[in-house]
Design an enzyme around this catalytic site. Structure first.
Site, PDB file in Angstrom:
ATOM      1  N   TYR A 195       0.847  -1.210   0.000  1.00  0.00           N
ATOM      2  CA  TYR A 195       0.000   0.000   0.000  1.00  0.00           C
ATOM      3  C   TYR A 195       0.874   1.249   0.000  1.00  0.00           C
ATOM      4  O   TYR A 195       0.603   2.216  -0.714  1.00  0.00           O
ATOM      5  CB  TYR A 195      -0.906  -0.001   1.234  1.00  0.00           C
ATOM      6  CG  TYR A 195      -1.927   1.100   1.219  1.00  0.00           C
ATOM      7  CD1 TYR A 195      -3.213   0.874   0.709  1.00  0.00           C
ATOM      8  CD2 TYR A 195      -1.622   2.379   1.703  1.00  0.00           C
ATOM      9  CE1 TYR A 195      -4.148   1.898   0.687  1.00  0.00           C
ATOM     10  CE2 TYR A 195      -2.556   3.399   1.670  1.00  0.00           C
ATOM     11  CZ  TYR A 195      -3.823   3.161   1.167  1.00  0.00           C
ATOM     12  OH  TYR A 195      -4.748   4.168   1.123  1.00  0.00           O
ATOM     13  N   PHE A 254      -7.169  19.793 -24.804  1.00  0.00           N
ATOM     14  CA  PHE A 254      -7.905  18.604 -25.208  1.00  0.00           C
ATOM     15  C   PHE A 254      -9.204  18.572 -24.404  1.00  0.00           C
ATOM     16  O   PHE A 254      -9.360  19.311 -23.435  1.00  0.00           O
ATOM     17  CB  PHE A 254      -7.078  17.329 -25.024  1.00  0.00           C
ATOM     18  CG  PHE A 254      -7.760  16.160 -25.687  1.00  0.00           C
ATOM     19  CD1 PHE A 254      -8.005  16.182 -27.052  1.00  0.00           C
ATOM     20  CD2 PHE A 254      -8.210  15.086 -24.959  1.00  0.00           C
ATOM     21  CE1 PHE A 254      -8.688  15.135 -27.671  1.00  0.00           C
ATOM     22  CE2 PHE A 254      -8.886  14.043 -25.573  1.00  0.00           C
ATOM     23  CZ  PHE A 254      -9.121  14.067 -26.926  1.00  0.00           C
ATOM     24  N   ASP A 255     -10.132  17.696 -24.786  1.00  0.00           N
ATOM     25  CA  ASP A 255     -11.477  17.780 -24.191  1.00  0.00           C
ATOM     26  C   ASP A 255     -11.483  17.677 -22.664  1.00  0.00           C
ATOM     27  O   ASP A 255     -12.137  18.455 -21.988  1.00  0.00           O
ATOM     28  CB  ASP A 255     -12.440  16.774 -24.839  1.00  0.00           C
ATOM     29  CG  ASP A 255     -11.975  15.329 -24.773  1.00  0.00           C
ATOM     30  OD1 ASP A 255     -10.901  15.065 -24.214  1.00  0.00           O
ATOM     31  OD2 ASP A 255     -12.696  14.451 -25.292  1.00  0.00           O
ATOM     32  N   ASP A 279       1.106  19.605 -20.879  1.00  0.00           N
ATOM     33  CA  ASP A 279       0.200  18.458 -20.978  1.00  0.00           C
ATOM     34  C   ASP A 279       0.940  17.461 -21.875  1.00  0.00           C
ATOM     35  O   ASP A 279       0.999  17.616 -23.088  1.00  0.00           O
ATOM     36  CB  ASP A 279      -1.132  18.912 -21.575  1.00  0.00           C
ATOM     37  CG  ASP A 279      -2.102  17.758 -21.741  1.00  0.00           C
ATOM     38  OD1 ASP A 279      -1.734  16.610 -21.424  1.00  0.00           O
ATOM     39  OD2 ASP A 279      -3.229  18.001 -22.197  1.00  0.00           O
ATOM     40  N   ALA A 327       0.979  14.159 -22.797  1.00  0.00           N
ATOM     41  CA  ALA A 327       0.542  12.828 -23.245  1.00  0.00           C
ATOM     42  C   ALA A 327       1.431  12.241 -24.351  1.00  0.00           C
ATOM     43  O   ALA A 327       1.769  11.069 -24.325  1.00  0.00           O
ATOM     44  CB  ALA A 327      -0.909  12.887 -23.707  1.00  0.00           C
TER      45      ALA A 327
END
Ligand code: F0G
Length: 463
Positions: free
Chosen positions: A73, A125-126, A216, A218
């Site tokens: 964990y 982006f959306d 961003d 990605a």
């Protein structure tokens, strides 16, 4: 004549059978899905190009890593392996894993954005747009003019219009700009790259006005490939060096790891300054929304696959093949006279549906029309990146008009072969040749208030 296909730098070890349906069955399926591509079953699609996100094929090394995932964990060894890899590649001082890109946005954006604030981007982006709005702020797109003209073949069409960005800052007041976001590659503009020079210039303006700059990230590896190929100052650098330099210009990054990191699930937030006061806020938000900060909503095995994928995604042979696949498809489209956001971007062609259906207005969604026709024709699932995706103005509720009406063929990584690529080109040609027979587009019969395109119901507009 189509150019030569760059052969795959891998071979196939496991296969996944595909469903073959008839045209009549597909027509029935898309009607049942209320003409929304997101509501088709995966098993109803022969070639699934809905997204390149989380649809990638992992390597044997990544699958082996899955078996070594540490599921503790707190403080799992897989967490440390992931953090070490990400620090090595991005050069940032703090790395927070999260379950995907939008989780990074949800955790980070509210620390900068609230009612009355604005966020400026080369193009949101959306989901990033949605998270700006959910935080109470307003998004402003500021892509360079070249990016808005699909037929204009220019380098780095994903760039920010830096002059316009500075004008917006002056007009709204620097204190009201909560964040600048550089999306690399610029997805909504067609997977178009951002240059090193542009990133540097944006960074200088942000510093001048004391505005935080977020990447961003990605498709950071595909972006770096274009930078190496097309930007003189970077041609002798390795992809890894380019990534590090690019990220050094920003203060932080949010990343969906489901793209260039070649995994099926994952994301991260990176902060350059290891002493940043932001880190405590991020950890606190993460514990509330994602889980303890050493797993961030991911399994230990996911973190292990991510640590390996981070390096596979920046491998130059892989990136050359990946880009070669795009170039091959683009050359087939050029031969057939099919317009797309040119030159082709990093993750697939964005077909100029407005050119194929000039008689269909933006409010009947030409990009969606083409997506539906491609599905009926060949079982290829794509999506609209145009007015249908853009949605309504959050203040007036009026349908917005997108600069471009694209249908995106987002190509998953290491998944489809040359013959699949040929089927994509053949289907596009067939649909284009019959475009005049489609007289009308679609209307929305039901839509949710935000990110409507994922769930909305559509119906054909009748005479
Ligand atoms: N930023 C960009 C540029 C993206 O393309 C995406 C996702 C996200 C953020 C959000 O990441 O999906 O992991 O939560 N794009 C996918 C697409 C969904 O199809 O282009 P996520």
């Amino acid at each position: 004549m189509a150019i030569k296909y760059v052969p795959e730098p891998f071979r196939i070890k496991m296969v996944e059978p595909l469903t073959m349906m008839t045209r009549a069955e597909r027509e029935e399926a898309i009607k049942r899905a209320d003409y929304n591509m997101f509501r088709l079953k995966g098993s109803e699609c022969y070639i699934d190009l809905l997204t390149d996100s989380g649809t990638n094929a992992m390597s044997d090394k990544q699958w082996a890593g899955i078996m070594q995932g540490d599921e503790a964990y707190a403080g799992a060894s897989s967490y440390y392996r992931f953090v070490d890899a990400a620090k090595d590649i991005f050069g940032y001082g703090f790395i927070q894993p999260v379950h995907q890109g939008r989780a990074a946005e949800k955790v980070l954006f509210p620390t900068f954005l609230s009612q009355g604030k604005y966020a400026i981007s080369n193009m949101f982006f959306d989901t990033t747009r949605a998270h700006v709005i959910l935080a109470g702020a307003r998004p402003i797109d500021c892509c360079c003019e070249e990016g808005k003209n699909p037929s204009l073949r220019a380098k780095f069409k994903g760039n920010m219009d830096v002059e316009k960005m500075e004008e917006i800052i002056k007009e709204k007041g620097a204190e009201n700009i909560g964040l600048v976001v550089m999306t690399i590659t610029n997805n909504s503009a067609g997977g178009q790259p951002v240059s090193m020079k542009n990133m540097r210039e944006v960074s200088e303006v942000c510093k001048k006005y004391n505005i935080p700059l977020n990447i961003d990230a990605a498709r950071y590896a595909e972006n770096s490939y274009f930078v190496k190929r097309d930007e003189e100052e970077c041609k002798d650098m390795t992809i890894k060096e380019i990534v590090k330099k690019m990220f050094s210009y920003a203060d932080m990054c949010t990343m969906s790891a489901k793209k260039d990191t070649i995994v099926n699930m994952g994301g991260m937030i990176g902060i350059k300054d290891p002493e940043s006061p932001l880190i405590l806020k991020i950890k606190a938000n993460c514990i509330s929304y994602e889980g303890f900060y050493t797993y961030g909503g991911l399994n230990g095995r996911d973190l292990e696959a991510l640590a390996i994928g981070l390096y596979e995604g920046i491998d130059e042979n892989y990136l050359k093949y990946r880009n070669g696949q795009m170039e091959y498809l683009a050359s087939r489209l050029d031969d057939a006279g099919i317009a797309y956001q040119a030159p082709i971007g990093g993750h697939g062609p964005f077909i100029d549906a407005a050119q194929i259906y000039p008689h269909i207005p933006y409010y009947e969604f030409p990009g969606q029309v083409l997506a539906i026709e491609l599905y009926k024709e060949a079982g290829i699932r794509t999506c609209d990146i145009g007015s249908y995706m853009l949605g309504n103005d959050p203040d007036t509720g009026k349908q917005l008009r997108s600069d471009n009406e694209f249908t995106r063929l987002a190509i998953p990584r290491r998944v489809y072969t040359q013959s699949h690529i040929d089927i994509m080109a053949d289907a596009l040609i067939e649909v284009r040749d019959h475009a005049k027979e489609i007289r009308h587009g679609y209307k929305i019969t039901w839509e949710p208030p935000i990110l409507r395109h994922f769930q909305a119901s559509l119906a054909p507009v009748e005479n």
